[in-house]
Design a protein around this motif. Structure first.
Motif, PDB file in Angstrom:
ATOM      1  N   LEU A   1     -11.224  35.562  31.151  1.00  0.00           N
ATOM      2  CA  LEU A   1     -10.971  35.597  31.853  1.00  0.00           C
ATOM      3  C   LEU A   1     -10.858  34.938  33.338  1.00  0.00           C
ATOM      4  O   LEU A   1     -10.649  35.472  34.289  1.00  0.00           O
ATOM      5  CB  LEU A   1     -12.602  35.980  32.140  1.00  0.00           C
ATOM      6  CG  LEU A   1     -13.339  36.887  31.718  1.00  0.00           C
ATOM      7  CD1 LEU A   1     -14.632  37.610  31.093  1.00  0.00           C
ATOM      8  CD2 LEU A   1     -12.513  38.491  31.098  1.00  0.00           C
ATOM      9  N   ALA A   2     -10.282  33.663  32.807  1.00  0.00           N
ATOM     10  CA  ALA A   2      -9.711  32.825  34.149  1.00  0.00           C
ATOM     11  C   ALA A   2     -10.370  32.633  35.688  1.00  0.00           C
ATOM     12  O   ALA A   2      -9.926  32.686  36.396  1.00  0.00           O
ATOM     13  CB  ALA A   2      -8.241  33.393  34.036  1.00  0.00           C
ATOM     14  N   LEU A   3     -11.933  32.336  34.733  1.00  0.00           N
ATOM     15  CA  LEU A   3     -12.659  32.409  35.654  1.00  0.00           C
ATOM     16  C   LEU A   3     -13.562  31.028  35.760  1.00  0.00           C
ATOM     17  O   LEU A   3     -13.774  29.644  35.239  1.00  0.00           O
ATOM     18  CB  LEU A   3     -14.339  33.085  35.314  1.00  0.00           C
ATOM     19  CG  LEU A   3     -14.237  35.077  35.265  1.00  0.00           C
ATOM     20  CD1 LEU A   3     -15.949  35.505  34.558  1.00  0.00           C
ATOM     21  CD2 LEU A   3     -13.616  35.629  36.625  1.00  0.00           C
ATOM     22  N   PRO A   4     -13.770  30.453  37.512  1.00  0.00           N
ATOM     23  CA  PRO A   4     -14.113  29.600  37.888  1.00  0.00           C
ATOM     24  C   PRO A   4     -15.087  29.538  37.476  1.00  0.00           C
ATOM     25  O   PRO A   4     -16.022  30.395  37.705  1.00  0.00           O
ATOM     26  CB  PRO A   4     -13.863  28.991  39.372  1.00  0.00           C
ATOM     27  CG  PRO A   4     -13.833  30.954  40.033  1.00  0.00           C
ATOM     28  CD  PRO A   4     -13.182  31.317  38.327  1.00  0.00           C
ATOM     29  N   TYR A   5     -16.046  28.182  36.397  1.00  0.00           N
ATOM     30  CA  TYR A   5     -16.921  27.945  36.727  1.00  0.00           C
ATOM     31  C   TYR A   5     -17.394  26.530  36.297  1.00  0.00           C
ATOM     32  O   TYR A   5     -16.634  25.962  36.266  1.00  0.00           O
ATOM     33  CB  TYR A   5     -17.004  28.877  35.130  1.00  0.00           C
ATOM     34  CG  TYR A   5     -16.809  27.965  33.507  1.00  0.00           C
ATOM     35  CD1 TYR A   5     -17.824  27.243  33.097  1.00  0.00           C
ATOM     36  CD2 TYR A   5     -16.068  28.651  33.896  1.00  0.00           C
ATOM     37  CE1 TYR A   5     -16.653  26.693  31.713  1.00  0.00           C
ATOM     38  CE2 TYR A   5     -14.959  27.863  32.118  1.00  0.00           C
ATOM     39  CZ  TYR A   5     -15.369  26.968  31.700  1.00  0.00           C
ATOM     40  OH  TYR A   5     -15.191  26.618  30.616  1.00  0.00           O
ATOM     41  N   GLU A   6     -19.037  25.860  36.509  1.00  0.00           N
ATOM     42  CA  GLU A   6     -19.023  24.891  36.214  1.00  0.00           C
ATOM     43  C   GLU A   6     -19.956  24.524  34.910  1.00  0.00           C
ATOM     44  O   GLU A   6     -20.962  25.631  34.535  1.00  0.00           O
ATOM     45  CB  GLU A   6     -19.882  24.132  36.855  1.00  0.00           C
ATOM     46  CG  GLU A   6     -19.557  24.434  39.067  1.00  0.00           C
ATOM     47  CD  GLU A   6     -20.481  23.884  40.389  1.00  0.00           C
ATOM     48  OE1 GLU A   6     -21.478  23.609  39.729  1.00  0.00           O
ATOM     49  OE2 GLU A   6     -19.908  23.713  41.447  1.00  0.00           O
ATOM     50  N   THR A   7     -20.073  23.755  34.601  1.00  0.00           N
ATOM     51  CA  THR A   7     -20.749  23.168  32.860  1.00  0.00           C
ATOM     52  C   THR A   7     -21.520  22.448  33.287  1.00  0.00           C
ATOM     53  O   THR A   7     -21.690  21.399  34.344  1.00  0.00           O
ATOM     54  CB  THR A   7     -19.558  22.648  31.617  1.00  0.00           C
ATOM     55  OG1 THR A   7     -19.468  21.728  32.478  1.00  0.00           O
ATOM     56  CG2 THR A   7     -18.956  24.120  31.882  1.00  0.00           C
ATOM     57  N   LEU A   8     -22.795  22.848  32.991  1.00  0.00           N
ATOM     58  CA  LEU A   8     -23.845  21.926  33.619  1.00  0.00           C
ATOM     59  C   LEU A   8     -24.643  20.994  31.635  1.00  0.00           C
ATOM     60  O   LEU A   8     -25.296  22.489  30.651  1.00  0.00           O
ATOM     61  CB  LEU A   8     -25.922  22.471  33.963  1.00  0.00           C
ATOM     62  CG  LEU A   8     -24.952  22.171  35.309  1.00  0.00           C
ATOM     63  CD1 LEU A   8     -24.771  23.516  35.500  1.00  0.00           C
ATOM     64  CD2 LEU A   8     -26.289  22.078  36.432  1.00  0.00           C
ATOM     65  N   LEU A   9     -25.430  20.234  30.857  1.00  0.00           N
ATOM     66  CA  LEU A   9     -25.404  19.906  29.827  1.00  0.00           C
ATOM     67  C   LEU A   9     -26.192  19.708  29.515  1.00  0.00           C
ATOM     68  O   LEU A   9     -27.604  19.346  30.100  1.00  0.00           O
ATOM     69  CB  LEU A   9     -24.645  18.171  29.114  1.00  0.00           C
ATOM     70  CG  LEU A   9     -24.884  18.021  28.305  1.00  0.00           C
ATOM     71  CD1 LEU A   9     -24.369  18.604  27.129  1.00  0.00           C
ATOM     72  CD2 LEU A   9     -25.372  16.762  27.485  1.00  0.00           C
ATOM     73  N   VAL A  10     -27.262  20.159  28.800  1.00  0.00           N
ATOM     74  CA  VAL A  10     -28.475  20.664  28.977  1.00  0.00           C
ATOM     75  C   VAL A  10     -29.080  19.484  26.851  1.00  0.00           C
ATOM     76  O   VAL A  10     -28.117  20.030  26.142  1.00  0.00           O
ATOM     77  CB  VAL A  10     -28.891  22.102  27.779  1.00  0.00           C
ATOM     78  CG1 VAL A  10     -30.447  22.228  27.636  1.00  0.00           C
ATOM     79  CG2 VAL A  10     -28.176  23.380  28.527  1.00  0.00           C
TER      80      VAL A  10
ATOM     81  N   ALA B   1     -34.062  18.451  26.549  1.00  0.00           N
ATOM     82  CA  ALA B   1     -33.685  18.685  27.293  1.00  0.00           C
ATOM     83  C   ALA B   1     -34.184  20.802  27.319  1.00  0.00           C
ATOM     84  O   ALA B   1     -34.706  21.513  28.869  1.00  0.00           O
ATOM     85  CB  ALA B   1     -32.523  18.901  28.647  1.00  0.00           C
ATOM     86  N   GLN B   2     -33.538  21.759  27.033  1.00  0.00           N
ATOM     87  CA  GLN B   2     -34.040  22.835  26.845  1.00  0.00           C
ATOM     88  C   GLN B   2     -35.574  23.620  27.486  1.00  0.00           C
ATOM     89  O   GLN B   2     -35.941  24.546  27.439  1.00  0.00           O
ATOM     90  CB  GLN B   2     -32.866  23.794  25.569  1.00  0.00           C
ATOM     91  CG  GLN B   2     -33.834  24.148  24.170  1.00  0.00           C
ATOM     92  CD  GLN B   2     -33.626  22.625  23.341  1.00  0.00           C
ATOM     93  OE1 GLN B   2     -33.336  21.857  24.480  1.00  0.00           O
ATOM     94  NE2 GLN B   2     -34.341  22.087  22.097  1.00  0.00           N
ATOM     95  N   ARG B   3     -36.066  22.108  27.182  1.00  0.00           N
ATOM     96  CA  ARG B   3     -37.758  22.691  26.613  1.00  0.00           C
ATOM     97  C   ARG B   3     -38.686  21.748  28.555  1.00  0.00           C
ATOM     98  O   ARG B   3     -39.265  21.641  28.702  1.00  0.00           O
ATOM     99  CB  ARG B   3     -38.926  21.993  25.125  1.00  0.00           C
ATOM    100  CG  ARG B   3     -38.308  23.003  24.438  1.00  0.00           C
ATOM    101  CD  ARG B   3     -39.350  23.261  23.156  1.00  0.00           C
ATOM    102  NE  ARG B   3     -38.485  22.152  22.962  1.00  0.00           N
ATOM    103  CZ  ARG B   3     -38.156  21.992  21.113  1.00  0.00           C
ATOM    104  NH1 ARG B   3     -37.395  22.622  21.403  1.00  0.00           N
ATOM    105  NH2 ARG B   3     -38.429  20.817  20.560  1.00  0.00           N
ATOM    106  N   SER B   4     -37.275  21.413  29.399  1.00  0.00           N
ATOM    107  CA  SER B   4     -37.770  20.759  29.685  1.00  0.00           C
ATOM    108  C   SER B   4     -37.998  22.046  31.483  1.00  0.00           C
ATOM    109  O   SER B   4     -37.407  22.988  31.158  1.00  0.00           O
ATOM    110  CB  SER B   4     -36.921  20.071  30.561  1.00  0.00           C
ATOM    111  OG  SER B   4     -35.800  20.627  31.517  1.00  0.00           O
TER     112      SER B   4
END
Length: 231
Positions: free
Chosen positions: A25-34, A40-43
């Motif tokens: 979609l050519a959308l601007p986005y940021e990524t945050l590592l889990v 970390a998904q249970r933090s």
């Protein structure tokens, strides 16, 4: 389009499907590592935005959203692309097969990956066989469908194309040493879908971001991501 999404991701996880849609979609986005290696998904911080503790989560101007199918519908509706829109006569069938992928194909793949969570050790062989048989059935149906609609196997990719292609990747790779049930050549239309997507700039971007290798769908290798650990 100036709004920026934030994708909480882990390499070669279900977040890959959302990354691919955002790129297409050519959308601007940021990524945050889990970081799954530290759970970390249970933090508390992650559970505050996704109480189910699953990956991915997409932060949007309307708030965080999780579940792959829901995120894909949200993005396709918000940006009026990559899926039949409300009022389109093909939308009901598209939704049917998107939910089939989200509710049948994807869960059975997850079960195949983590059979130990579903029964005792002595039942693993039978469970593996039964799950494999169901997966073959799911993929056979999708192979028959591919190329017969504007939203699976067509010239312009839909969100469903990327969802199915990512599932093909996982079927070939996971769990290690237990994928003999899967042969992509048995599904020639899906193979063509996978190969066609690999020429897209969106896939090139995902390959670079998650270390997927040059043929991530048609002849995949285990990810060697520049950030995080593919689990």
């Amino acid at each position: 389009m100036t709004q920026c999404y934030r994708l909480h991701y882990a390499p070669d996880n279900a977040s890959l499907i959302i990354r691919l849609a955002l790129e297409e979609l050519a959308l601007p986005y940021e990524t945050l590592l889990v970081d799954r290696s530290t759970s970390a998904q249970r933090s508390p911080a992650y559970l505050a935005i996704n109480p189910a503790g699953k990956i991915p989560t997409l932060e949007t101007p309307q708030g965080p959203i999780s579940e792959v199918g829901a995120i894909l519908i949200y993005l396709s509706e918000a940006h009026q692309r990559m899926a039949p829109q409300i009022g389109d006569s093909s939308r009901p069938a598209f939704l049917k097969w998107l939910f089939f992928t989200a509710n049948s194909l994807h869960p059975d793949l997850a079960m195949q990956f983590y059979l130990h969570r579903y029964g005792p050790a002595e039942a693993m062989e039978d469970m593996h066989r039964c799950t494999s048989q169901r997966l073959v059935g799911h993929l056979t149906l999708l192979d028959q469908l591919s190329g017969t609609t504007s939203w699976l196997g067509a010239d312009h990719p839909s969100v469903l194309d990327y969802y199915v292609a990512t599932c093909l990747r996982w079927a070939a790779l996971y769990p290690m040493g237990e994928t003999d049930w899967f042969d992509l050549s048995a599904y020639p239309k899906l193979m063509r879908l996978a190969q066609r997507l690999e020429t897209r700039p969106a896939v090139t971007a995902a390959i670079r971001a998650e270390g997927l290798g040059p043929t991530p769908f048609s002849a995949p290798h285990y990810a060697t991501p520049p950030e995080g650990v593919a689990l």
